[in-house]
Design a protein around this motif. Structure first.
Motif, PDB file in Angstrom:
ATOM      1  N   UNK A  60       0.825  -1.199   0.000  1.00 35.16           N
ATOM      2  CA  UNK A  60       0.000   0.000   0.000  1.00 35.16           C
ATOM      3  C   UNK A  60       0.860   1.250   0.000  1.00 35.16           C
ATOM      4  N   UNK A  61       1.977   1.209   0.724  1.00 36.30           N
ATOM      5  CA  UNK A  61       2.785   2.429   0.848  1.00 36.30           C
ATOM      6  C   UNK A  61       3.502   2.759  -0.466  1.00 36.30           C
ATOM      7  N   UNK A  62       3.756   1.753  -1.302  1.00 36.13           N
ATOM      8  CA  UNK A  62       4.403   2.000  -2.597  1.00 36.13           C
ATOM      9  C   UNK A  62       3.406   2.356  -3.694  1.00 36.13           C
ATOM     10  N   UNK A  63       2.128   2.096  -3.475  1.00 39.29           N
ATOM     11  CA  UNK A  63       1.155   2.233  -4.557  1.00 39.29           C
ATOM     12  C   UNK A  63       0.917   3.701  -4.907  1.00 39.29           C
ATOM     13  N   UNK A  64       0.875   3.985  -6.191  1.00 39.94           N
ATOM     14  CA  UNK A  64       0.522   5.336  -6.648  1.00 39.94           C
ATOM     15  C   UNK A  64      -0.960   5.616  -6.421  1.00 39.94           C
ATOM     16  N   UNK A  65      -1.778   4.580  -6.550  1.00 38.62           N
ATOM     17  CA  UNK A  65      -3.233   4.712  -6.470  1.00 38.62           C
ATOM     18  C   UNK A  65      -3.735   3.778  -5.367  1.00 38.62           C
ATOM     19  N   UNK A  66      -4.544   4.315  -4.464  1.00 37.53           N
ATOM     20  CA  UNK A  66      -5.090   3.524  -3.361  1.00 37.53           C
ATOM     21  C   UNK A  66      -6.605   3.439  -3.510  1.00 37.53           C
ATOM     22  N   UNK A  67      -7.116   2.219  -3.582  1.00 38.58           N
ATOM     23  CA  UNK A  67      -8.544   1.992  -3.812  1.00 38.58           C
ATOM     24  C   UNK A  67      -9.172   1.439  -2.533  1.00 38.58           C
ATOM     25  N   UNK A  68     -10.285   2.035  -2.104  1.00 43.41           N
ATOM     26  CA  UNK A  68     -10.948   1.496  -0.918  1.00 43.41           C
ATOM     27  C   UNK A  68     -12.439   1.772  -0.928  1.00 43.41           C
ATOM     28  N   UNK A  69     -13.171   0.899  -0.225  1.00 46.90           N
ATOM     29  CA  UNK A  69     -14.620   1.059  -0.040  1.00 46.90           C
ATOM     30  C   UNK A  69     -14.871   1.585   1.372  1.00 46.90           C
TER      31      UNK A  69
END
Ligand code: TQI
Ligand code: ZN
Ligand code: ZN
Length: 172
Positions: A60-69
């Motif tokens: 998660x910390x490396x991700x450019x885009x964070x997707x969540x509900x």
């Protein structure tokens, strides 16, 4: 015609390979494997039209885009509102946050146009639209475009139109 955000923000030219992570999916009753497939398909529609690539990461910390509900207040200035109304929101480049309202009756596989519920929402259709925002597209005036600002419930709209393609190709 397509539109951009004020100041035309984009992902920088040295970053054409973007990563995304599913950070919060427990509030939705869809299998993670199904979610993964739907988001991969939605990102694939934009990568097919550009030189951008999108890869899922567990970090998660490396991700450019964070997707969540999320439901209701979830820590930004834009609380979700329960069934229908706001379905999802995403921020302009290079923020990367992509939030979906967990209160919606998301349809992730089946055929939303055949759903018995009048409030069923097609996840891939909303994802393709929100990814457009994540990449820097605002709303289009072309009714058939993915980036048009309204969608009817129980509708599946996942194919980029030439307006969406022109918009993204003029940015990247
Ligand atoms: N969410 C709005 C949207 O994504 C949030 C929003 C309003 C917004 N203005 C914005 C986001 C400007 C970025 C920039 O448009 S929504 C649709 C559509 C929504 C709407 O829940 O209303 C889709 C989410 F276009 F179909 F109406 C997904 Cl596909
Ligand atoms: Zn949010
Ligand atoms: Zn929008």
């Amino acid at each position: 015609l397509y539109a951009y955000f004020p100041g035309n923000p984009t992902w920088p030219s040295w970053k054409r390979d973007l990563t995304y992570a599913l950070v919060s999916t427990s509030a939705v009753s869809i299998d993670t494997s199904v979610l993964r497939t739907v988001f991969a398909r939605a990102f694939g529609r934009w990568s097919a039209a550009t030189t951008l690539t999108f890869t899922e990461t567990d970090s998660v910390s490396d991700a450019d885009i964070q997707i969540g509900f999320y439901s209701g207040d979830h820590g930004d200035e834009e609380p979700f509102d329960g069934v229908l109304g706001t379905l999802a929101h995403a921020f302009s480049p290079t923020d990367g946050r992509f939030h979906l309202d967990a209160a919606e009756q998301w349809v992730a596989d089946g055929d939303v146009t055949q759903a018995s519920s009048n409030v069923a929402v097609d996840l891939e259709s909303v994802a393709v639209h929100e990814i457009g925002h994540l990449l820097g597209l605002g709303h289009s005036s072309v009714e058939e475009a993915i980036m048009y600002p309204t969608i009817k419930t129980k509708t599946r709209k996942v194919e980029l139109t030439s307006d969406d393609v022109d918009g993204i190709q003029n940015l990247y």
